[in-house]
Design a protein around this motif. Structure first.
Motif, PDB file in Angstrom:
ATOM      1  N   THR A 134     107.594  36.139  37.319  1.00 39.39           N
ATOM      2  CA  THR A 134     108.373  35.767  38.491  1.00 39.39           C
ATOM      3  C   THR A 134     108.959  37.048  39.085  1.00 39.39           C
ATOM      4  O   THR A 134     109.045  38.073  38.396  1.00 39.39           O
ATOM      5  N   SER A 172     107.939  19.996  40.334  1.00 39.02           N
ATOM      6  CA  SER A 172     107.229  20.837  41.305  1.00 39.02           C
ATOM      7  C   SER A 172     106.714  22.116  40.660  1.00 39.02           C
ATOM      8  O   SER A 172     105.677  22.657  41.075  1.00 39.02           O
ATOM      9  N   GLU A 173     107.429  22.582  39.653  1.00 34.44           N
ATOM     10  CA  GLU A 173     106.985  23.747  38.884  1.00 34.44           C
ATOM     11  C   GLU A 173     107.075  23.396  37.392  1.00 34.44           C
ATOM     12  O   GLU A 173     108.128  23.570  36.766  1.00 34.44           O
ATOM     13  N   LYS A 175     106.980  23.433  33.389  1.00 32.84           N
ATOM     14  CA  LYS A 175     107.394  24.496  32.480  1.00 32.84           C
ATOM     15  C   LYS A 175     106.709  24.337  31.125  1.00 32.84           C
ATOM     16  O   LYS A 175     106.318  23.244  30.729  1.00 32.84           O
ATOM     17  N   ILE A 214     106.177  29.193  33.695  1.00 32.20           N
ATOM     18  CA  ILE A 214     106.206  28.156  34.730  1.00 32.20           C
ATOM     19  C   ILE A 214     104.895  28.190  35.511  1.00 32.20           C
ATOM     20  O   ILE A 214     104.228  29.226  35.576  1.00 32.20           O
ATOM     21  N   TYR A 215     104.540  27.038  36.065  1.00 34.17           N
ATOM     22  CA  TYR A 215     103.311  26.929  36.841  1.00 34.17           C
ATOM     23  C   TYR A 215     103.663  27.073  38.315  1.00 34.17           C
ATOM     24  O   TYR A 215     104.351  26.227  38.892  1.00 34.17           O
ATOM     25  N   ARG A 216     103.206  28.168  38.915  1.00 28.28           N
ATOM     26  CA  ARG A 216     103.539  28.460  40.315  1.00 28.28           C
ATOM     27  C   ARG A 216     102.316  29.027  41.024  1.00 28.28           C
ATOM     28  O   ARG A 216     101.662  29.943  40.518  1.00 28.28           O
TER      29      ARG A 216
END
Length: 235
Positions: A134, A172-173, A175, A214-216
């Motif tokens: 991030t 939405s993201e 983990k 996290i998935y972003r």
């Protein structure tokens, strides 16, 4: 006068077992030699140089077979501790029976961890790690690296992965948490003059850590982490 009697000359008796033993004595040893000049009785002799060469050949063949097996497993989509390892980053164990999503998280974590350690080992490529963290984590990494630019790092890292758990899968993201033992006991730091400045208390330990991913934007990236203990976990 009695006629003379010719007594036949008898050949020495050699039991068959002795002959077989002599023939088999050299069979397991690739380093045997039966040169007539070296042994009047033609008994095979031991050649240390040939034995060493044979042992080296066997070791090389075993290493090649192991690498081939790891490559085959990776090509088949099977993730193993060996397939995830490099020369300076050794994965000692991973959880069994990971599903597809957990395996994806595991590979993303290893990719991030290897890339950041490569920066410390080589002193280059920090910009290549930006997409793996991030923005906040990347900024922290850059600051830590810049603060130690006069230092060099050498050695090897060993990592045992205990678990990979997914949470907030419908957020939405999403983990995930990766629980590891990070063994830095073989990592050495040097100052600009080449002096060993490694700190056994804060650097050369075994640290149990929980890493948050996290998935972003279509990828799992590192978003945080914390150390849970020091010198208690085992790789």
């Amino acid at each position: 006068m009695q006629p003379s009697i010719r007594v036949p000359r008898l050949r020495p008796y050699r039991p068959a077992a002795v002959v077989v033993a002599l023939l088999l004595a050299c069979a397991p040893l690739v380093a045997c030699s039966s040169e007539p000049d070296d042994s009047p009785l033609s008994i095979p002799t031991y050649d240390p140089e040939a034995a060493a060469s044979a042992e080296a050949s066997e070791s090389a063949a075993a290493a090649e077979a192991s690498a081939s097996a790891a490559a085959s497993a990776e090509a088949a989509g099977v993730v193993t501790a060996e397939s995830l390892s490099t020369d300076r980053y050794q994965v000692t164990s991973i959880p069994e029976d990971l599903d597809e999503l957990q395996t994806e998280v595991l590979k993303a974590f290893i990719n991030y961890d290897q890339a950041t350690w490569d920066v410390w080992f080589t002193g280059a490529g920090i910009e290549d790690t930006e997409s793996l963290l991030t923005p906040e984590e990347y900024e922290n990494f850059v600051n830590n690296f810049n603060a130690a630019q006069d230092e060099t790092t050498d050695g090897m890292v060993r990592v045992a992965v205990f678990s990979v758990s997914i949470s907030s899968i419908y957020a939405s993201e999403p983990k995930a948490e990766v629980l590891i033992c990070d063994d830095q006991s073989r990592v050495v730091s040097y100052d600009s003059a080449g002096n060993d400045i490694s700190d056994p208390k804060t650097q050369q330990g075994r640290y149990k850590k929980a890493i948050t991913m996290i998935y972003r934007d279509g990828a799992w990236i590192k978003s945080g982490g914390e150390a849970l203990s020091a010198n208690e976990c085992v790789v």
